[in-house]
Design a protein around this motif. Structure first.
Motif, PDB file in Angstrom:
ATOM      1  N   PRO A 117     -26.038  -3.717 -14.704  1.00  0.00           N
ATOM      2  CA  PRO A 117     -25.119  -3.045 -14.904  1.00  0.00           C
ATOM      3  C   PRO A 117     -24.620  -2.336 -13.311  1.00  0.00           C
ATOM      4  O   PRO A 117     -25.036  -2.500 -12.812  1.00  0.00           O
ATOM      5  CB  PRO A 117     -25.807  -2.072 -15.642  1.00  0.00           C
ATOM      6  N   GLU A 118     -23.355  -1.814 -13.675  1.00  0.00           N
ATOM      7  CA  GLU A 118     -22.094  -1.146 -13.334  1.00  0.00           C
ATOM      8  C   GLU A 118     -23.332  -0.072 -12.712  1.00  0.00           C
ATOM      9  O   GLU A 118     -24.101   1.035 -13.931  1.00  0.00           O
ATOM     10  CB  GLU A 118     -21.033  -0.647 -13.705  1.00  0.00           C
ATOM     11  N   GLN A 119     -23.066   0.355 -11.607  1.00  0.00           N
ATOM     12  CA  GLN A 119     -24.071   1.536 -10.889  1.00  0.00           C
ATOM     13  C   GLN A 119     -23.343   2.326  -9.799  1.00  0.00           C
ATOM     14  O   GLN A 119     -23.006   1.977  -9.623  1.00  0.00           O
ATOM     15  CB  GLN A 119     -25.581   1.152 -10.937  1.00  0.00           C
ATOM     16  N   GLY A 120     -23.841   3.259  -9.717  1.00  0.00           N
ATOM     17  CA  GLY A 120     -23.550   4.472  -8.981  1.00  0.00           C
ATOM     18  C   GLY A 120     -24.353   5.487  -8.528  1.00  0.00           C
ATOM     19  O   GLY A 120     -24.741   5.721  -8.757  1.00  0.00           O
ATOM     20  N   THR A 121     -24.120   6.086  -6.832  1.00  0.00           N
ATOM     21  CA  THR A 121     -25.007   6.690  -7.030  1.00  0.00           C
ATOM     22  C   THR A 121     -24.219   7.536  -5.620  1.00  0.00           C
ATOM     23  O   THR A 121     -22.970   7.460  -4.822  1.00  0.00           O
ATOM     24  CB  THR A 121     -26.165   5.986  -5.776  1.00  0.00           C
ATOM     25  N   ASP A 159     -30.754   2.494  -8.355  1.00  0.00           N
ATOM     26  CA  ASP A 159     -31.535   2.323  -9.189  1.00  0.00           C
ATOM     27  C   ASP A 159     -31.944   1.049 -10.143  1.00  0.00           C
ATOM     28  O   ASP A 159     -33.020   0.237 -10.399  1.00  0.00           O
ATOM     29  CB  ASP A 159     -31.102   2.898 -10.438  1.00  0.00           C
ATOM     30  N   VAL A 160     -30.807  -0.224 -10.112  1.00  0.00           N
ATOM     31  CA  VAL A 160     -30.993  -1.443 -10.300  1.00  0.00           C
ATOM     32  C   VAL A 160     -30.971  -2.657  -8.841  1.00  0.00           C
ATOM     33  O   VAL A 160     -29.604  -2.627  -9.018  1.00  0.00           O
ATOM     34  CB  VAL A 160     -30.167  -2.139 -11.814  1.00  0.00           C
ATOM     35  N   PRO A 161     -32.009  -3.020  -8.832  1.00  0.00           N
ATOM     36  CA  PRO A 161     -30.818  -3.805  -7.599  1.00  0.00           C
ATOM     37  C   PRO A 161     -30.092  -5.087  -7.877  1.00  0.00           C
ATOM     38  O   PRO A 161     -30.274  -5.833  -8.875  1.00  0.00           O
ATOM     39  CB  PRO A 161     -32.773  -4.967  -7.304  1.00  0.00           C
ATOM     40  N   ILE A 162     -29.509  -5.641  -6.951  1.00  0.00           N
ATOM     41  CA  ILE A 162     -28.578  -6.541  -7.431  1.00  0.00           C
ATOM     42  C   ILE A 162     -28.548  -7.980  -6.277  1.00  0.00           C
ATOM     43  O   ILE A 162     -29.449  -7.611  -5.460  1.00  0.00           O
ATOM     44  CB  ILE A 162     -27.782  -5.772  -7.010  1.00  0.00           C
ATOM     45  N   GLU A 163     -28.298  -8.813  -7.289  1.00  0.00           N
ATOM     46  CA  GLU A 163     -28.739 -10.089  -6.665  1.00  0.00           C
ATOM     47  C   GLU A 163     -28.162 -10.484  -5.203  1.00  0.00           C
ATOM     48  O   GLU A 163     -26.508 -10.574  -5.179  1.00  0.00           O
ATOM     49  CB  GLU A 163     -28.323 -11.515  -7.685  1.00  0.00           C
ATOM     50  N   VAL A 164     -28.455 -10.787  -4.297  1.00  0.00           N
ATOM     51  CA  VAL A 164     -27.809 -10.948  -2.740  1.00  0.00           C
ATOM     52  C   VAL A 164     -27.854 -13.014  -2.096  1.00  0.00           C
ATOM     53  O   VAL A 164     -28.874 -12.799  -2.155  1.00  0.00           O
ATOM     54  CB  VAL A 164     -27.902  -9.776  -1.796  1.00  0.00           C
ATOM     55  N   GLY A 165     -26.735 -12.620  -2.784  1.00  0.00           N
ATOM     56  CA  GLY A 165     -26.644 -14.612  -2.314  1.00  0.00           C
ATOM     57  C   GLY A 165     -26.009 -14.838  -0.594  1.00  0.00           C
ATOM     58  O   GLY A 165     -25.915 -16.000  -0.482  1.00  0.00           O
TER      59      GLY A 165
END
Length: 198
Positions: free
Chosen positions: A75-79, A162-168
């Motif tokens: 999801p879209e997320q900010g911190t 909070d939710v890891p993102i995919e790094v390609g």
């Protein structure tokens, strides 16, 4: 020849006599015929019941295999970046004055800036945001009206999703207000940990 004629007449008379009752009236003889058990009346055939479709068990429900993997569809997320003490001597990018490196690809990265040791004399990241494909970092820029000392210090901040993102591969990062209010620059966050921005 005459004997044969007489015999035929007598047989005919006897046959007529057998078919008459005592009153002399002819009697009709009916023979009761039993129905042939091998034949059936088509109207007596049992009616065909409609066949029922496959039974539906209310306890059975279709399986739903649709599942979203939060790693690939975050999801879209900010911190808020968290400052930490560092003695790293990473040269900042000459274009942006910022160095970006992954520590845990897809989950945690560091932001480094350099500036005077005087408060307010160096850009401070205040917010980080991602949609899983790009990253945006908003800064509180250095206050150009301050009298800043000439000593140069490295500052570091840590960002953890909070939710890891995919790094390609490399990820484009937008740096908002990094060199002053209204100044937006772009940088690249390399895929490999520790690789500084060129």
């Amino acid at each position: 020849m005459k004997k044969s004629a007489i015999a035929g007449t007598l047989l005919a008379a006897l046959a007529l006599a057998g078919c008459s009752d005592s009153s002399g009236e002819p009697t009709t003889i009916f023979e009761e015929v039993s129905p042939d058990p091998t034949t059936t009346d088509p109207t007596d055939a049992p009616s065909e019941e409609p066949t029922e479709g496959p039974s539906e068990d209310p306890t059975e429900s279709p399986t739903d295999d649709r599942s979203e993997d939060p790693t690939t569809v975050p999801p879209e997320q900010g911190t808020t970046p968290v400052e930490f003490d560092t003695d790293a001597q990473l040269p900042p990018s000459p274009e942006t004055g910022v160095t970006l490196t992954w520590t845990v690809p897809g989950e945690t990265f560091h932001i480094y800036t350099r500036g005077s040791s005087t408060d307010g004399c160096y850009p401070v990241p205040t917010e980080a945001w991602t949609d899983g494909e790009t990253i945006e970092i908003t800064f509180d820029p250095a206050n150009a009206g301050l009298n800043c000392t000439t000593d140069i210090v490295t500052y570091g901040w840590e960002v953890t999703w909070d939710v890891p993102i995919e790094v390609g591969g490399e990820i484009e990062v937008t740096l908002t207000d990094v060199l002053g209010m209204g100044h937006t620059l772009s940088a690249i966050l390399p895929a490999e940990p520790g690789a500084p921005v060129a």
